[in-house]
Write a protein that holds these residues in place. Structure first.
Motif, mmCIF file in Angstrom:
data_model
loop_
_atom_site.group_PDB
_atom_site.id
_atom_site.type_symbol
_atom_site.label_atom_id
_atom_site.label_comp_id
_atom_site.label_asym_id
_atom_site.label_seq_id
_atom_site.Cartn_x
_atom_site.Cartn_y
_atom_site.Cartn_z
ATOM 1 N N GLU A 49 0.817 -1.212 0.000
ATOM 2 C CA GLU A 49 0.000 0.000 0.000
ATOM 3 C C GLU A 49 0.853 1.266 0.000
ATOM 4 O O GLU A 49 0.627 2.189 0.778
ATOM 5 C CB GLU A 49 -0.970 -0.035 1.180
ATOM 6 N N GLY A 50 1.884 1.269 -0.849
ATOM 7 C CA GLY A 50 2.718 2.448 -1.005
ATOM 8 C C GLY A 50 3.930 2.518 -0.095
ATOM 9 O O GLY A 50 4.831 3.310 -0.314
ATOM 10 N N ASP A 51 3.958 1.706 0.962
ATOM 11 C CA ASP A 51 5.098 1.686 1.875
ATOM 12 C C ASP A 51 6.096 0.620 1.451
ATOM 13 O O ASP A 51 5.716 -0.485 1.061
ATOM 14 C CB ASP A 51 4.648 1.380 3.315
ATOM 15 N N SER A 52 7.362 0.933 1.573
ATOM 16 C CA SER A 52 8.430 -0.016 1.287
ATOM 17 C C SER A 52 8.476 -1.040 2.412
ATOM 18 O O SER A 52 8.390 -0.674 3.587
ATOM 19 C CB SER A 52 9.746 0.742 1.235
ATOM 20 N N VAL A 53 8.588 -2.330 2.068
ATOM 21 C CA VAL A 53 8.637 -3.379 3.084
ATOM 22 C C VAL A 53 9.728 -4.395 2.764
ATOM 23 O O VAL A 53 10.160 -4.521 1.622
ATOM 24 C CB VAL A 53 7.280 -4.129 3.217
ATOM 25 N N TRP A 54 10.162 -5.106 3.815
ATOM 26 C CA TRP A 54 11.076 -6.234 3.701
ATOM 27 C C TRP A 54 10.286 -7.483 4.065
ATOM 28 O O TRP A 54 9.606 -7.499 5.083
ATOM 29 C CB TRP A 54 12.237 -6.106 4.688
ATOM 30 N N ILE A 55 10.390 -8.514 3.244
ATOM 31 C CA ILE A 55 9.723 -9.782 3.561
ATOM 32 C C ILE A 55 10.581 -10.531 4.569
ATOM 33 O O ILE A 55 11.746 -10.821 4.315
ATOM 34 C CB ILE A 55 9.496 -10.627 2.296
ATOM 35 N N GLU A 56 10.010 -10.810 5.734
ATOM 36 C CA GLU A 56 10.726 -11.494 6.808
ATOM 37 C C GLU A 56 10.421 -12.985 6.856
ATOM 38 O O GLU A 56 11.221 -13.773 7.340
ATOM 39 C CB GLU A 56 10.361 -10.870 8.169
#
Length: 61
Positions: A21-28
């Motif tokens: 939703e527009g935010d940068s994320v790291w898959i953990e």
């Protein structure tokens, strides 16, 4: 994103731009059985969410 691609990114040695939703994320973590992924939002290690991989989008390079 589909579960196979999320798993591929998670297991990759490289860095892939993924957004929620527009935010940068790291898959953990990827839960293949349930189609879910645990992600860290931005650079805050305390801001983790478990979401459906359908909500994740890979940024176009």
């Amino acid at each position: 994103m589909d579960i196979a691609r999320a798993k591929q990114i998670y297991e990759s040695q490289g860095t892939h731009a993924v957004h929620l939703e527009g935010d940068s994320v790291w898959i953990e973590n990827v839960d293949e059985a349930n189609g879910m992924a645990t992600v860290t939002v931005g650079n805050n290690p305390l801001n983790t969410q478990t979401v459906s991989v359908d909500r994740l989008q890979e940024a176009k390079e």
